[in-house]
Scaffold this active site. Sequence first.
Site, mmCIF file in Angstrom:
data_model
loop_
_atom_site.group_PDB
_atom_site.id
_atom_site.type_symbol
_atom_site.label_atom_id
_atom_site.label_comp_id
_atom_site.label_asym_id
_atom_site.label_seq_id
_atom_site.Cartn_x
_atom_site.Cartn_y
_atom_site.Cartn_z
ATOM 1 C CD GLU A 49 45.319 32.845 25.983
ATOM 2 O OE1 GLU A 49 45.188 32.828 27.226
ATOM 3 O OE2 GLU A 49 46.324 32.391 25.412
ATOM 4 C CB SER A 50 48.570 37.451 23.491
ATOM 5 O OG SER A 50 49.086 36.141 23.471
ATOM 6 C CB CYS A 80 49.851 39.623 31.483
ATOM 7 S SG CYS A 80 50.158 37.871 31.693
ATOM 8 C CB ILE A 134 47.658 35.099 35.750
ATOM 9 C CG1 ILE A 134 47.363 35.691 37.137
ATOM 10 C CG2 ILE A 134 46.593 34.067 35.363
ATOM 11 C CD1 ILE A 134 46.092 36.524 37.196
ATOM 12 C CG HIS A 170 47.970 40.367 35.736
ATOM 13 N ND1 HIS A 170 47.020 40.653 34.783
ATOM 14 C CD2 HIS A 170 48.527 39.193 35.370
ATOM 15 C CE1 HIS A 170 47.002 39.687 33.880
ATOM 16 N NE2 HIS A 170 47.906 38.791 34.217
ATOM 17 C CD GLU A 172 45.901 43.938 35.609
ATOM 18 O OE1 GLU A 172 47.081 44.299 35.732
ATOM 19 O OE2 GLU A 172 45.573 42.912 34.972
HETATM 20 N N1 GLN Z 1 48.994 33.283 28.669
HETATM 21 C C1 GLN Z 1 48.415 34.473 28.130
HETATM 22 C C2 GLN Z 1 48.870 34.680 26.689
HETATM 23 O O1 GLN Z 1 49.720 34.025 26.208
HETATM 24 C C3 GLN Z 1 48.761 35.693 28.951
HETATM 25 C C4 GLN Z 1 48.164 35.536 30.317
HETATM 26 C C5 GLN Z 1 47.674 36.804 30.951
HETATM 27 O O2 GLN Z 1 47.517 37.844 30.322
HETATM 28 N N2 GLN Z 1 47.363 36.691 32.210
HETATM 29 O O3 GLN Z 1 48.332 35.535 26.024
#
Ligand code: GLN
Length: 189
Positions: A49-50, A80, A134, A170, A172
């Site tokens: 989650e950024s 991501c 994701i 992703h 990974e």
């Molecule tokens: N939705 C996440 C974000 O905004 C990113 C999702 C992820 O890293 N799988 O940070």
Amino acid sequence: MIRIGILAVQGAFIEHEKILNELGAETVELRKKDDLAERFDALVLPGGESTVQGKLLDELDMMKELRERIISGMPVMGTCAGIILLAENISNDKNKYFGTLPIEVTRNAFGRQIDSFYTVGEYKGIGTVPMTFIRAPKISGVYSDTEILAELNGEPVAVRYKNQLAMTFHPELSDNYEIHRSFIDMISV
Ligand code: GLN
């Protein structure tokens, strides 16, 4: 031996570690400012989650030093949430994190109905690779000399700008390690 620092404050960092170790690189988990004193030749910013990662980077006082390393040429791979941390612009987030990669991203751009999906796509220099998305961002702008390495339905999903490699999916979470191998090839020690 190459040593790769993996941001480990939140998110999917273990999977990156396993793959990089299997490819023969050592890894160092970066959890707090003191960890930055360890030797590492490259940096991985994992998914997660950024907003949480960005907040922790500030609170733990790690943002400035890592940003300086990226600017001075340390190879970095962001996946991501990691690409969101790197992006120069985020269209739907008032925050800006490292802001070192000349692209714009839009967070959570695929909508609730297709939160997560799996596909395969062509990746420059590698061929067909698995792509797991994701709650992924979209790359909504590509500036400067940023090179597009992969597209999905005509939209960029992986880019490189100098020492910065980043993708919205992703790598990974697959058993194809070629993207990680290409990242290791960017590291010279
Ligand atoms: N939705 C996440 C974000 O905004 C990113 C999702 C992820 O890293 N799988 O940070």
